[in-house]
Design a protein around this motif. Structure first.
Motif, PDB file in Angstrom:
ATOM      1  N   PRO A 321       0.831  -1.210   0.000  1.00  0.00           N
ATOM      2  CA  PRO A 321       0.000   0.000   0.000  1.00  0.00           C
ATOM      3  C   PRO A 321       0.862   1.256   0.000  1.00  0.00           C
ATOM      4  CG  PRO A 321       0.028  -1.026   2.172  1.00  0.00           C
ATOM      5  CD  PRO A 321       0.742  -1.963   1.249  1.00  0.00           C
ATOM      6  N   GLN A 322       0.273   2.375  -0.394  1.00  0.00           N
ATOM      7  CA  GLN A 322       1.032   3.623  -0.519  1.00  0.00           C
ATOM      8  C   GLN A 322       1.505   4.161   0.820  1.00  0.00           C
ATOM      9  OE1 GLN A 322      -1.354   6.361  -2.858  1.00  0.00           O
ATOM     10  NE2 GLN A 322      -0.581   5.515  -4.771  1.00  0.00           N
ATOM     11  N   ASN A 323       0.952   3.680   1.926  1.00  0.00           N
ATOM     12  CA  ASN A 323       1.393   4.148   3.244  1.00  0.00           C
ATOM     13  C   ASN A 323       2.595   3.361   3.773  1.00  0.00           C
ATOM     14  OD1 ASN A 323      -0.060   1.795   3.549  1.00  0.00           O
ATOM     15  ND2 ASN A 323      -1.234   2.470   5.331  1.00  0.00           N
ATOM     16  N   THR A 324       3.264   2.623   2.872  1.00  0.00           N
ATOM     17  CA  THR A 324       4.435   1.825   3.251  1.00  0.00           C
ATOM     18  C   THR A 324       5.697   2.677   3.346  1.00  0.00           C
ATOM     19  OG1 THR A 324       3.548  -0.184   2.223  1.00  0.00           O
ATOM     20  CG2 THR A 324       5.935  -0.093   2.559  1.00  0.00           C
ATOM     21  N   ILE A 325       6.466   2.473   4.402  1.00  0.00           N
ATOM     22  CA  ILE A 325       7.800   3.047   4.552  1.00  0.00           C
ATOM     23  C   ILE A 325       8.770   1.877   4.427  1.00  0.00           C
ATOM     24  CG2 ILE A 325       9.391   4.326   6.038  1.00  0.00           C
ATOM     25  CD1 ILE A 325       6.948   5.584   7.392  1.00  0.00           C
ATOM     26  N   LEU A 326       9.578   1.894   3.378  1.00  0.00           N
ATOM     27  CA  LEU A 326      10.428   0.748   3.044  1.00  0.00           C
ATOM     28  C   LEU A 326      11.866   0.963   3.486  1.00  0.00           C
ATOM     29  CD1 LEU A 326      10.608  -1.997   1.468  1.00  0.00           C
ATOM     30  CD2 LEU A 326      11.219  -0.624  -0.544  1.00  0.00           C
ATOM     31  N   PHE A 327      12.446  -0.058   4.118  1.00  0.00           N
ATOM     32  CA  PHE A 327      13.844  -0.033   4.546  1.00  0.00           C
ATOM     33  C   PHE A 327      14.560  -1.196   3.862  1.00  0.00           C
ATOM     34  CE2 PHE A 327      11.232   1.812   7.797  1.00  0.00           C
ATOM     35  CZ  PHE A 327      11.951   2.898   8.286  1.00  0.00           C
ATOM     36  N   ILE A 328      15.519  -0.893   3.005  1.00  0.00           N
ATOM     37  CA  ILE A 328      16.251  -1.933   2.285  1.00  0.00           C
ATOM     38  C   ILE A 328      17.731  -1.578   2.223  1.00  0.00           C
ATOM     39  CG2 ILE A 328      14.323  -2.715   0.857  1.00  0.00           C
ATOM     40  CD1 ILE A 328      15.366  -0.925  -1.386  1.00  0.00           C
ATOM     41  N   ASP A 329      18.536  -2.538   1.793  1.00  0.00           N
ATOM     42  CA  ASP A 329      19.964  -2.265   1.652  1.00  0.00           C
ATOM     43  C   ASP A 329      20.304  -1.908   0.202  1.00  0.00           C
ATOM     44  OD1 ASP A 329      19.928  -4.729   0.396  1.00  0.00           O
ATOM     45  OD2 ASP A 329      20.939  -5.793   2.011  1.00  0.00           O
ATOM     46  N   GLU A 330      21.547  -1.553   0.011  1.00  0.00           N
ATOM     47  CA  GLU A 330      22.036  -1.036  -1.264  1.00  0.00           C
ATOM     48  C   GLU A 330      21.864  -2.045  -2.412  1.00  0.00           C
ATOM     49  OE1 GLU A 330      26.194   1.231  -2.545  1.00  0.00           O
ATOM     50  OE2 GLU A 330      26.211  -0.307  -0.980  1.00  0.00           O
ATOM     51  N   VAL A 331      22.132  -3.321  -2.149  1.00  0.00           N
ATOM     52  CA  VAL A 331      22.066  -4.315  -3.202  1.00  0.00           C
ATOM     53  C   VAL A 331      20.632  -4.493  -3.692  1.00  0.00           C
ATOM     54  CG1 VAL A 331      21.820  -6.327  -1.672  1.00  0.00           C
ATOM     55  CG2 VAL A 331      22.906  -6.589  -3.901  1.00  0.00           C
ATOM     56  N   LEU A 332      19.658  -4.393  -2.788  1.00  0.00           N
ATOM     57  CA  LEU A 332      18.256  -4.477  -3.197  1.00  0.00           C
ATOM     58  C   LEU A 332      17.841  -3.224  -3.964  1.00  0.00           C
ATOM     59  CD1 LEU A 332      16.466  -6.043  -0.072  1.00  0.00           C
ATOM     60  CD2 LEU A 332      16.991  -7.122  -2.252  1.00  0.00           C
ATOM     61  N   ALA A 333      18.288  -2.065  -3.498  1.00  0.00           N
ATOM     62  CA  ALA A 333      17.932  -0.814  -4.164  1.00  0.00           C
ATOM     63  C   ALA A 333      18.421  -0.788  -5.608  1.00  0.00           C
ATOM     64  CB  ALA A 333      18.515   0.375  -3.399  1.00  0.00           C
ATOM     65  N   GLU A 334      19.662  -1.212  -5.813  1.00  0.00           N
ATOM     66  CA  GLU A 334      20.220  -1.216  -7.166  1.00  0.00           C
ATOM     67  C   GLU A 334      19.466  -2.194  -8.064  1.00  0.00           C
ATOM     68  OE1 GLU A 334      24.305  -2.045  -6.286  1.00  0.00           O
ATOM     69  OE2 GLU A 334      24.836   0.100  -6.140  1.00  0.00           O
ATOM     70  N   TYR A 335      19.038  -3.315  -7.502  1.00  0.00           N
ATOM     71  CA  TYR A 335      18.256  -4.285  -8.279  1.00  0.00           C
ATOM     72  C   TYR A 335      16.899  -3.709  -8.670  1.00  0.00           C
ATOM     73  CZ  TYR A 335      15.652  -8.482  -9.500  1.00  0.00           C
ATOM     74  OH  TYR A 335      14.864  -9.406 -10.152  1.00  0.00           O
ATOM     75  N   LEU A 336      16.241  -3.027  -7.745  1.00  0.00           N
ATOM     76  CA  LEU A 336      14.931  -2.440  -8.023  1.00  0.00           C
ATOM     77  C   LEU A 336      15.000  -1.327  -9.048  1.00  0.00           C
ATOM     78  CD1 LEU A 336      13.496  -2.280  -4.388  1.00  0.00           C
ATOM     79  CD2 LEU A 336      12.835  -3.880  -6.202  1.00  0.00           C
ATOM     80  N   LEU A 337      16.151  -0.682  -9.149  1.00  0.00           N
ATOM     81  CA  LEU A 337      16.321   0.401 -10.127  1.00  0.00           C
ATOM     82  C   LEU A 337      16.807  -0.112 -11.474  1.00  0.00           C
ATOM     83  CD1 LEU A 337      17.986   3.084  -7.826  1.00  0.00           C
ATOM     84  CD2 LEU A 337      15.725   3.246  -8.897  1.00  0.00           C
ATOM     85  N   GLY A 338      17.222  -1.369 -11.523  1.00  0.00           N
ATOM     86  CA  GLY A 338      17.788  -1.933 -12.752  1.00  0.00           C
ATOM     87  C   GLY A 338      16.768  -2.159 -13.849  1.00  0.00           C
TER      88      GLY A 338
END
Length: 338
Positions: A321-338
């Motif tokens: 849902p749009q009310n989500t605050i997401l906490f992830i690490d660098e390797v996940l962030a780069e994958y999501l942006l790929g």
């Protein structure tokens, strides 16, 4: 201890950390591109040649690099320095640049990214828990009810949560899991309450039972209280899990494992197993919050770390849902942006 020391350094000598990060970036670029000329290195780093020349001279004096006719390369000492400092980078600086890019791509309430890969550096998971505790604290108010799911990162949050509010109540978001008791929501809510000087409630119910037994159990006064409290909780904190890993941790039947494999399940949250497209492929009958309940909360704190959860997190974001605050690490962030 390390986090406390770094925070003290940031307060007393903030320039020291920024200068150290600059040199680490230069060394990393040299290591990745060696041998490299000064002009190319300056362009790669976005620095003027004059500023870079001074830094190169200092690194050369420290024996961290070698300057030869073919270009600049890293020395053995420089390579070892990068190896030694890498585990602690996550404590020094978050990846706000990646978080900003993700915020543009995904319609969530907020996103935070820490350096590193939680699968290969235990400090990354601790930093995720610390950051979640910090942001959770900034969203708490007196008398608030917080729903809590189980998981290894959730278990670390209490280590960083501080008292400061009156009448906080932490409750399990769902029934117990068939896994290590320390990772179950019942255990975690008691630790969070102790850390925050709040109260907690227990939910004595199995994670997966028959529908007939489930309906009977819902009529028990203690269970009914937890259901009602979950309905009016303001904040939910939970982890995002890999489907098969979570199923194995919960000792589910071989039949369910086969079902998850056949339907290509990649992730799990609140007893829902989903595929890469965000389709629910299996649901555990359990007491507690359901995915559809999350959209009515003030905020959902979701956390995941490690390259092993790439597919799970990517799929979860199709459900979040749009009310989500997401906490992830660098390797996940780069994958999501790929």
């Amino acid at each position: 201890m390390w986090q406390s020391l770094i925070e003290t350094q940031k307060s007393l000598v903030p320039d020291m950390l920024s200068h150290m990060l600059k040199r680490i970036n230069i060394l990393t670029c040299i290591r990745n591109e060696e041998p490299i000329g000064r002009r190319s290195l300056a362009k790669e780093l976005g620095m003027t040649e004059r500023v870079l020349r001074s830094e190169v001279d200092n690194l050369l004096e420290l024996n961290l690099i070698k300057v030869e006719s073919k270009g600049i390369s890293i020395s053995a000492a420089g390579r070892q320095t990068l190896t030694d400092v890498e585990p602690f980078l996550t404590l020094i600086e978050s990846r706000d640049d990646l978080a900003a890019q993700l915020t543009e791509k995904y319609s969530l309430k907020d996103i935070y990214v820490v350096r590193g890969d939680a699968d290969h550096n235990v400090l990354v998971k601790e930093e995720l828990a610390r950051l979640m505790a910090e942001k959770l604290t900034s969203n708490l108010t007196d008398g608030m009810v917080v729903s809590v799911a189980g998981g290894s990162t959730m278990a670390l949050v209490s280590k960083f949560l501080k008292p400061g509010f009156q009448d906080l109540l932490f409750i399990p978001a769902r029934g117990g899991l068939g896994e290590d008791a320390a990772l179950q929501a019942n255990s975690i809510v008691s630790r969070l309450a102790a850390a925050a000087n709040g109260e907690h409630r227990m939910l004595y119910a199995p994670d997966s039972i028959s529908k007939a037994s489930l309906e009977l159990l819902k009529e028990e006064p203690m269970v009914r209280e937890i259901i009602e409290l979950n309905n009016r909780s303001s904040i939910v904190i939970h982890g995002i899990g890999d489907a098969l890993q979570m199923a194995e941790r919960r000792n589910v039947s071989g039949e369910v494992i086969s079902k998850l494999q056949n339907r290509n399940a990649v992730g799990e949250g609140f007893g829902f197993y989903f595929d890469a497209d965000g389709n629910i492929v299996h649901k555990v009958d359990t007491i507690g919050l359901q995915l559809e309940d999350l959209k009515d909360k003030d905020a959902i704190f979701a956390v995941a770390g490690g390259s092993g959860k790439k597919e799970a997190v990517k799929a979860y974001l199709k459900l979040a849902p749009q009310n989500t605050i997401l906490f992830i690490d660098e390797v996940l962030a780069e994958y999501l942006l790929g």
